[in-house]
Structure formats: C-alpha cells, structure tokens
Design a protein around this motif. Structure first.
Motif, PDB file in Angstrom:
ATOM      1  N   UNK A   1     -46.387  31.665 -47.664  1.00  0.00           N
ATOM      2  CA  UNK A   1     -47.607  30.543 -47.929  1.00  0.00           C
ATOM      3  C   UNK A   1     -48.258  31.160 -49.341  1.00  0.00           C
ATOM      4  N   UNK A   2     -48.050  29.319 -50.077  1.00  0.00           N
ATOM      5  CA  UNK A   2     -48.117  29.316 -51.723  1.00  0.00           C
ATOM      6  C   UNK A   2     -48.944  28.122 -51.722  1.00  0.00           C
ATOM      7  N   UNK A   3     -50.282  28.623 -52.113  1.00  0.00           N
ATOM      8  CA  UNK A   3     -50.616  30.038 -52.600  1.00  0.00           C
ATOM      9  C   UNK A   3     -51.798  30.105 -50.917  1.00  0.00           C
ATOM     10  N   UNK A   4     -51.876  31.517 -51.128  1.00  0.00           N
ATOM     11  CA  UNK A   4     -52.188  32.209 -49.421  1.00  0.00           C
ATOM     12  C   UNK A   4     -54.233  31.387 -49.535  1.00  0.00           C
ATOM     13  N   UNK A   5     -54.742  31.712 -48.453  1.00  0.00           N
ATOM     14  CA  UNK A   5     -56.105  31.857 -48.718  1.00  0.00           C
ATOM     15  C   UNK A   5     -56.790  31.812 -49.269  1.00  0.00           C
ATOM     16  N   UNK A   6     -56.611  32.639 -49.598  1.00  0.00           N
ATOM     17  CA  UNK A   6     -57.697  33.599 -50.987  1.00  0.00           C
ATOM     18  C   UNK A   6     -56.678  33.053 -52.148  1.00  0.00           C
ATOM     19  N   UNK A   7     -56.013  31.932 -52.604  1.00  0.00           N
ATOM     20  CA  UNK A   7     -55.607  31.962 -53.609  1.00  0.00           C
ATOM     21  C   UNK A   7     -54.193  32.666 -54.385  1.00  0.00           C
ATOM     22  N   UNK A   8     -53.713  33.356 -53.671  1.00  0.00           N
ATOM     23  CA  UNK A   8     -52.657  34.415 -54.251  1.00  0.00           C
ATOM     24  C   UNK A   8     -51.354  33.043 -54.616  1.00  0.00           C
ATOM     25  N   UNK A   9     -50.923  33.627 -55.763  1.00  0.00           N
ATOM     26  CA  UNK A   9     -50.167  32.127 -56.228  1.00  0.00           C
ATOM     27  C   UNK A   9     -48.433  33.271 -56.194  1.00  0.00           C
ATOM     28  N   UNK A  10     -47.402  32.746 -55.337  1.00  0.00           N
ATOM     29  CA  UNK A  10     -46.242  33.159 -56.003  1.00  0.00           C
ATOM     30  C   UNK A  10     -45.735  33.001 -57.287  1.00  0.00           C
ATOM     31  N   UNK A  11     -44.700  33.380 -57.903  1.00  0.00           N
ATOM     32  CA  UNK A  11     -43.801  33.025 -58.656  1.00  0.00           C
ATOM     33  C   UNK A  11     -43.088  32.185 -58.686  1.00  0.00           C
ATOM     34  N   UNK A  12     -42.996  30.961 -57.634  1.00  0.00           N
ATOM     35  CA  UNK A  12     -41.648  30.437 -56.493  1.00  0.00           C
ATOM     36  C   UNK A  12     -40.489  30.633 -57.096  1.00  0.00           C
ATOM     37  N   UNK A  13     -39.921  30.200 -58.377  1.00  0.00           N
ATOM     38  CA  UNK A  13     -38.721  30.620 -58.461  1.00  0.00           C
ATOM     39  C   UNK A  13     -38.207  31.230 -58.883  1.00  0.00           C
ATOM     40  N   UNK A  14     -38.759  32.573 -59.341  1.00  0.00           N
ATOM     41  CA  UNK A  14     -37.884  33.698 -59.322  1.00  0.00           C
ATOM     42  C   UNK A  14     -38.032  34.438 -58.317  1.00  0.00           C
ATOM     43  N   UNK A  15     -39.039  34.604 -56.977  1.00  0.00           N
ATOM     44  CA  UNK A  15     -38.395  34.723 -55.927  1.00  0.00           C
ATOM     45  C   UNK A  15     -37.868  34.461 -55.439  1.00  0.00           C
ATOM     46  N   UNK A  16     -37.330  32.334 -55.814  1.00  0.00           N
ATOM     47  CA  UNK A  16     -36.112  31.971 -54.637  1.00  0.00           C
ATOM     48  C   UNK A  16     -34.920  31.899 -55.758  1.00  0.00           C
TER      49      UNK A  16
END
Length: 971
Positions: free
Chosen positions: A466-481
C-alpha cells in the motif's frame, strides 16, 4: 525573506498574502491620521513587501513587469494615493482572477462578482464570454531587451481570434535556472518555448529563491557550448519537473537536422523566422489535446439527441421522472442533464466499457498519458474491484504472493478468490499510537530469500504493498522494486495507491509513485553504466543472505522485467464521482502474457451496465489534473502545512493536542537523512528526505495526537467532530485522528477546523477547571491510558499447519487462504468461542484457528484471517482496543473458529497427524457455546434472489467453485 519562505513548500500563498498585506499597508499609509512614526512604519512595511514581491513577480504574466515597475515608481515618488489605487486594482484582479480574461494590462475588477465560485451559479447556463475562455501562460526562455519582450507580447495578442478556445499570455526569462524556477512556481504555465539564445545562469540576485534554484542543471548547462545541447538539457530537466508541459524549440540553423536529433524532447521544432504563427497555433492545439474529453463530450452530445428507448433503463433521458406525479422533485434536486445523459446504450456515438473502441478508449489513452502509464483502465465500482481484477489477472491457484498484512480487505479477498498462497509481510509497529507503519525492505528481502532457500522462488508471482498508507507513510517505490528484482527478476508489483492518485502531479511526490518509478527503473536498466555496476557487483563474489539483507542489491539488466500495476481511487483524492477508480499498467510483458487474462478478469468483475456518469467524471477529472493538477496539489499541501502550524503554534490547542511529526511516525532507522521534520524545514530538505529515506511522510495528511484530551479517537470523531460540527474524517486510532487535505480543501475550511478545535479545547479546559477531585482523578487516568500506556500491536501469528505448503527444503510461511476460507461454508465445520474460552484452550496446548476475517475499525485491517491461529497477543490486543465496530466478531457469541474435527479432517488429507508438536486441535473438553441463529447469507456464492444458499455438500460446493482442488475433494 528566505527564513519567511521556509515555512512554504510552494509560493502561491506567500505571493497572494504579500499582495494583500501590501494593499492594506498602502491603505493605512494614505489615511489622514497616519503621521509620524506610524507613517514611517507603514512606509517600511511597503518597502519590505515590494522587495519580497520583486523576487517573485518575474515568473508570472500578471501583473507583469511593466505594471509592477509602475507600482514601484509610484511608491518611490511618494505618490501614495495613486500607489494605493494601483494596488487595489492589482490585488482585486489577482484575488478574483479577472486577469484570466487575457487582457492582463487592463485587468480590472470593479464589475466582478465578489463570490464568483458560488456553486449554485454553476448550474446556470449563461452565454460564453471572452472571460469564460480558459487562460494559461507560456514560458519563453531567451535573452531579450524590454523592447523585444514588449514587441513579442504585442505580436502574440494580434494573433488572437474570437473563436480561439483558449487565451494565453507570455512569461519571459533569460536563463535556464530561471526557467526551472518559473516551472516550479508558476502553476499557470502550460507550454515552454526554448530559443537558442539563453544563458545558463541568471544575472539577477536569486538568493531569496535559493530553495528553488537547481544548481546542478546550471552547472551542466555551463559545461555545454552548443545551443542545441543546452536546449536538450533544459528540456529534459523541465520534463522531469513538469511532464505535462508542452515543450517547443525555436532555432535559426539546421532546423531539419535538429528536429531529427532532438525531436523526441519537444512537441515541435520551428524555424525562428518562419514559424511564429504556426507556433501560436501549435500552442493552442497542444493545450486542446489535453483539454479533450472524448467520452464526456460524446455523452453530452448523446444527451441532446431525441431517442426512443425500447430496452432497459426507464430513467433514460428522464422519461420515468418528468411524467411522474410523485418524484418530479428528483429533477429539481439533481438537474435534468443528469437524467438526459442516463443511458445503457453502447452505440450512437458512445462506447462499451468492456470492449472500448471509440471515445472511451480514447479517454483511457489520454489518462495513460496523464498518469505516465502504458495502459489505463477505468473502473466504476471502486478500487476494491480494481484490486481484485489485477490479482485475478496475474495470480493463478498455487502461486505465492507477498502481501502487506495491513492492506485493504479487498486484497485479502482477492487472494482468496485467486487461490493464492499468501506470505504476509509485517509492517513496523507504532505501539504508542496503536497503528502500523509500512513494511521495511529488509522484511521483504528476508521473505524472498527464505522462499529461495526453500526452492519455491519460481512459484512467487507478485508482491502487493500500500503506497501510501492510510496514515501517510510513503515507500521508496523504485528502490523496493529494484532490490526485489535482484532476487526474483520477473516479480510483478501491485501498488495500492487508492489514496495517492494526486501524487503524480507534484514534482516531489511523483518520484515515489508506481508509474514514475516503473519508468525510471526501466530507463535505468537500459543504461550501459547500470550494466557495468551490475558486473562489478558480480565480480565481488557471492554473498550470504545476511549480507544480501544489508547490501543495496542490483538486478541483472538482462533478466529483470519491469512489471508494475497501480490501482487508484480517483474519487478519493481527485475529481470523480464516487467509486470512480483507475488501473494503471506499466508491464513489459503485458501484451504477451497478461492482456488476455486481464481482459477476462476485467469482464468477471465489471458490470455490463456501468454508470456512464462515473466514466464521464473520470474523463473530466483527467482533464483537470492534466491542466491544473500542479496548482491543485500545491494548494493541498499548503493548506495542510497551514493547519499544522495553526494547531502546534496555538497556546491552548498545543496543550491538548499536537500534529505528529515525521520522526514520530517513521523510526530513525528508516531515515538516513536524519531530518526530523522535513515538511517544515523547506523544500530542499523535503526533497533530500524524499530522495534518501526508506520511508517518508505525506505532507497532506495530519495525524493529530489527542491523548491529553482524555478522548479516544473514535469518541473524538463521533461525539465532537461529527455530531457537533459536521466535520467528516475517516481514520482514527486509540489516541489520534487523521485529517486529510485534498484538492477541494480551501483556506476557509482549514480556518473552520481550527476554530472547531479551539472550541473543543476551550470547553475541555473549562470543564477540567471545574472538576471535583474524583472527576479530576478519573480524567487523569484516562489521559494516562492514552498517552503513557502503549498498546502492543500483535504480529501475524501464522497459518495453521493444515493450511501451509509442506513442500520445499525448509518451512515457509505462505498459507492457502482459499482452502481456509471455503472450509467455513459448511457450518458444521465451525463453532463460536468467546475470548476466555480460547485462552483456556490455548493454555491446554490446543491450536484455535480462525474461520473468517476479523477486522476492527479502527485500525481497519484484518487482525485475523481464515486459517490463522489465535495467539494471546491477538486476544490481548482485541481486549485493549475497546472499539465498537469489529467485523467478523459477534459480541454475544464470540469468534467464529474451526472445530477440532474440521482441522483434523484437513490435516489428515495432507498427512498431518499432529500440529507442530501440539496435541490435536480441540483435544480439551469445554462447554459448547450457544450458536447464533442462522441468517440468510446473501453474499455467499450460489445464493438465489432471496439470499438462500442451495443445500449442497462441502465437496460439491468447493469442487464446483474451484475444480481440481485436491483438499476440497478430500473433504
């Protein structure tokens, strides 16, 4: 000035406020009573504000350099009356946006409505005027004298025609660094014209705008002498910053050769002496291309045609309403056009959602361009359905999927329907606030490496986060992938961006969206330098799993495939009718591997009678963000920042509540930038954190900690915000409430919320002062429970061995949720137990297995899923949570669990006699709880129109739903 601007992440508000304050100061200056020290103070204030605005105004077409220079001359000459009159006209034009008429030099406001945005006026059909034409601005990058700039503006105005669909004005800058500043600050820009003669660096003092200067691009421009190379560098930088802008190049030499070499970076390349009029027409055409709404236009045209309906939908064109004696008030409330556009037709200029070939297909293609995807699909029944479509299209029974345990319930149901074996991923806990953060990359890699050791990596198909979470936490999407692809090169990613659709339209946010990250990763994998980095990693030799967990991994560019999907609730954060959602696809293998199953999944979950109003709203919402998304999102963030400051800086509010900071919600282990409050320390710090940190916090969400009020989150929401003041929010926790700004949030609504919070705090303060000693002690205990006593969040306790896969070289945690779910369809397999009874059986060494999803609201994620074993931690959490709404739990009967016989039967079918060293489940005797009366399970598969399920055996039901299911057959 720099310190003052540091509180802002965009400058639209500080600019607006400065003009308003300047008008007020000038008005005071002209009053007869303003003398002596007071007059000197007013003059000093005006001088400071003019200095501040002089740094900002070159990047907007209105009031423009000539008018602003006139204002400065009037002030310098002491003509304060004329100075004040000029400011009234300018500020009024800016406030009411009358300058958008296109005549920026004579924009007046004396005849304007003070309330131009009254929604009741939007339904009135008034004849179009010149002022109604959409207005935008065009940036010209070239060194010019004032006379040359004036001549160019006059020439552009001469080209205007009465039938032009749009009107625009010019903003001229002389250097590459100022071009980037203008693109970041001026949200009215829709196109950029780059000419050959521009400098790499401005001769103006830009220290006041240091936060917005890109020195890296300036140095790169200085290192290249060729005008065409410099134009390319600037174009790439502008496209990265504002991808929606149309870019044009004008040159005098070798235009044909340059068009061949640089055409990919520009919409058109023109010869400077021959192409001025053609450039003008191209600019209008470029904006018109984004302004197009093929499906909305087709639907609007259809609504004006006389039709004869001899099939479904009596409401079509309002026929069943306008002739009614009893429901004519529907027309008065909704308006006739809504019903005139109601149809179930898929021809006559319209289109089919299931097989689009006309305007709907064009609308989806335009959406793909706006959102940066390769394919985009409209969904009319929400992102819950979008998640199920993607999951069913990609996942086959037996595939292993890594899933965020705290994701939306639609993912859990999607896994069950697809027959996936699920590995649940654990997010880091925030026990003090009774909420989870996001899933650390180390947790993801450890699960993938464990599956690799067990020889199951080939079965791993997808990961969903989940990006971003309900509470506003955002992943480093590119690095995760990137790092996951280093372990599993063809892993598919599903990013649930239900609450993140707006992020595409802000330059900082965009870098952490699924589609932008997919494109960036695809480009990186194709870079020869990246291949060399991978070879250097190989040369370093093999590494153990512990080393792989700590090292930043690089995938093999020859094997890695970028396969990314994003689901977005457009209606949640952008303009669309409720349940309007989109699926965005950036999958290199889509056409070869996924197109057909995706079509089947789309057909399976999409109505054959979709709501055309929802589809039209998605088309219009796309137009809006393609043309003004940057402005809307910047204002959204600004409003959130103002709300934070208003709460935390208020002496009474800060006594009882505070806005949680990035450092409160993201542990320092995940923040290598070590910036505790990147949202409040300037754009440069925000960009640094978003570039470096594993997790960042969405600025537009404000988690308000209310523990010192003594109210729990649900009580504060219902009794205070909703019942008393009509303020709507979605998310609460044990001691917090979540406020989310959106593109519809206004400064007035922020002010109203602050006023409400102050009223609540004032009443609370008065009540506390009047409490007796006993009442004060009771209040202190309530505050202590909410502020000092943390509520440990339970980890996923694991699936029962009966629902695990026992193949492979070592035990792995994936569970068959489909088998666990459908086992409960036979009521004889289930019983109800209260928490105390479950604890007794756990103490006796038995395993108690959930037969259903148990989801408390808040926090809103399943604490138990079918097939999961109960733990003491889960029961303790449920007791301490004290929430009135728990899906899957009946207060009078307890939890629905599997009987010992059901578990023994399933265990026997896969050769299990005992359960990980425990005695067979249910071996202790205990009183059988009273079962609730059976209700009509209207949501069950196979239910008839009254909700009754035909009497079939467990074998028949499971076999019919999922042929070939060995466990189902054995049962």
């Amino acid at each position: 000035m720099t310190e003052h601007l540091r509180a802002y992440n965009s400058l639209w508000q500080v600019r607006s406020d400065s003009w308003c304050r300047l008008e007020e100061a000038a008005d005071r200056l002209t009053r007869p009573t303003t003398e002596g020290a007071l007059k000197a103070k007013c003059i000093n204030t005006c001088q400071e504000l003019l200095t501040r605005l002089s740094a900002l105004e070159p990047y907007w077409a209105y009031p423009g350099s000539p008018q602003f220079a006139r204002v400065q001359r009037l002030f310098a000459a002491g003509s304060y009356d004329k100075f004040a009159q000029a400011l009234v006209q300018i500020n009024r034009a800016l406030t009411t946006e009358s300058y958008r008429s296109g005549d920026v030099e004579n924009a007046g406001a004396d005849d304007l409505d003070m309330f131009p945005s009254d929604p009741r006026q939007l339904a009135e059909h008034q004849p179009a005027t010149q002022r109604d034409r959409p207005y935008f601005e065009v940036l010209v990058v070239e060194k010019m004298t004032e006379d040359q700039e004036r001549a160019l503006r006059n020439e552009v105005r001469k080209w205007r025609r009465p039938d032009d669909e749009f009107v625009y004005e010019l903003v001229v800058v002389s250097s590459g660094d100022e071009a980037l500043i203008a693109a970041r600050l001026n949200v009215n820009l829709q196109a950029v014209v780059i000419r050959r003669r521009f400098s790499h660096q401005s001769t103006r003092d830009l220290s006041a705008l240091a936060e917005f200067v890109d020195t890296g691009v300036s140095h790169e421009l200085a290192d290249h002498q060729s005008p065409e190379e410099r134009a390319q560098i600037l174009a790439v930088s502008l496209a990265k910053l504002r991808p929606e802008l149309d870019l044009y190049l004008m040159t005098e030499i070798e235009v044909e050769d340059i068009a061949g070499r640089l055409g990919q970076y520009f919409r058109r390349v023109f010869h400077a002496r021959e192409g001025m009029l053609e450039l003008h027409l191209s600019i209008l055409q470029g904006v018109a291309a984004r302004y197009r709404t093929p499906f909305f236009s087709a639907l609007k045209q259809y609504s004006h045609r006389p039709t004869g309906v001899f099939h479904a939908l009596p409401i079509s064109q309002g026929k069943s309403i306008v002739n009614s004696h009893w429901i004519r008030d529907m027309v008065g409330f909704y308006g006739l056009d809504v019903f005139m556009a109601e149809t179930s037709a898929t021809c006559g200029g319209l289109d089919s959602l299931l097989e689009p070939t006309g305007p709907l297909r064009e609308s989806q293609q335009l959406a793909a361009e706006a959102y940066g995807s390769r394919h985009t699909y409209f969904v009319t029944n929400g992102t819950s359905t979008a998640n199920k479509i993607v999951t069913q299209a990609l996942v086959a029974p037996g595939d292993i999927v890594l899933l965020d345990r705290n994701c939306h319930q639609s993912h859990h149901y999607g896994m069950m329907l697809a027959g996936a074996n699920v590995v649940y991923l654990e997010a880091y806990p925030l026990n003090d606030y009774s909420m989870y953060g996001a899933v650390p990359l180390r947790e993801i890699k450890s699960k993938l490496l464990g599956l690799k050791r067990a020889g199951k990596l080939d079965r791993v198909k997808m990961m969903s986060l989940t990006n971003c979470t309900f509470d506003g936490i955002v992943y480093d999407v590119e690095r995760v992938m990137e790092e996951c692809l280093a372990i599993k090169g063809d892993l598919v990613f599903l990013w649930d961006e239900a609450w993140f659709a707006f992020a595409r339209f802000h330059p900082v946010y965009r870098t952490r969206t699924a589609m932008a990250s997919a494109r960036a990763l695809r480009e990186r994998l194709a870079d020869p330098d990246y291949k060399q980095r991978f070879e250097e990693q190989l040369a370093a030799g093999p590494a153990g799993d512990d080393d792989l967990l700590d090292r930043r991994l690089i995938p093999d560019p020859a094997l890695a495939r970028v396969r990314v999907y994003a689901t977005q609730s457009t209606h949640k954060t952008l303009t669309a009718l409720r349940q309007g959602s989109m699926i965005h696809v950036f999958d290199q293998d889509f056409d070869q591997k996924v197109a057909e199953p995706f079509h089947e999944a789309y057909m399976a979950h999409t109505s054959t009678s979709p709501n055309y109003q929802i589809l039209a709203s998605l088309d219009l919402g796309r137009r809006q963000v393609a043309l003004e998304g940057v402005e809307l999102v910047q204002r959204q963030i600004e409003n959130a920042m103002q709300l934070r400051d208003a709460i935390d800086n208020h002496p009474l509010l800060s006594k009882y509540m505070r806005c949680l900071r990035t450092s409160d919600l993201i542990p320092e282990d995940f923040r290598p930038s070590a910036i505790a409050q990147p949202l409040r320390s300037g754009l440069r710090n925000m960009m640094a954190a978003w570039d470096q940190d594993e997790f960042v916090l969405d600025p537009s969400r404000i988690t308000l900690f209310i523990g010192p009020t003594g109210y729990d989150g649900d009580t504060f929401k219902r009794q205070q915000l909703m019942d008393r003041y009509g303020i709507q929010i979605n998310k609460t926790s044990r001691n917090s409430v979540l406020f989310m700004t959106n593109i519809g949030t206004t400064r007035s609504s922020v002010a109203f919320l602050v006023e409400v919070l102050v009223n609540i705090a004032r009443e609370l303060d008065q009540n506390i002062s009047e409490m007796s000693l006993g009442e004060r002690e009771h209040f202190a205990q309530a505050v202590y429970r909410l502020t000092e006593m943390s509520l440990p969040l339970p980890d996923f306790s694991g699936f029962h061995p009966a629902f695990l896969d026992h193949g492979g070289s070592e035990a792995t945690p994936e569970g068959d949720v489909r088998r666990a779910f459908y086992l409960s369809y036979d009521d004889t397999n289930c019983e109800y137990l209260m928490g105390e009874q479950i604890l007794e059986r756990l103490d006796a060494g038995a395993d108690i297995v959930s037969a259903t999803y148990v989801t408390p609201y808040p926090p809103g994620f399943p604490v138990l899923v079918p097939g999961q074993v109960f733990s003491r931690e889960i029961l303790q959490f449920m007791r301490d949570l004290d929430t009135p709404e728990i899906h899957g739990y009946l207060p009078n009967f307890g939890y629905r669990v599997y009987t010992e016989k059901a578990i023994e039967t399933v265990s026997a079918s896969i050769g299990l006699a005992t359960h990980n060293g425990h005695r067979p489940a249910g071996s202790t005797d205990g009183p059988a709880p009273q079962k609730p009366p059976k209700k009509k399970p209207s949501k069950r598969a196979g239910a008839d129109g009254d909700g009754n399920v035909p009497e079939v055996g467990q074998d028949e039901l499971i076999g019919r739903q999922y042929p070939g299911d060995a466990v189902g057959t054995a049962i």
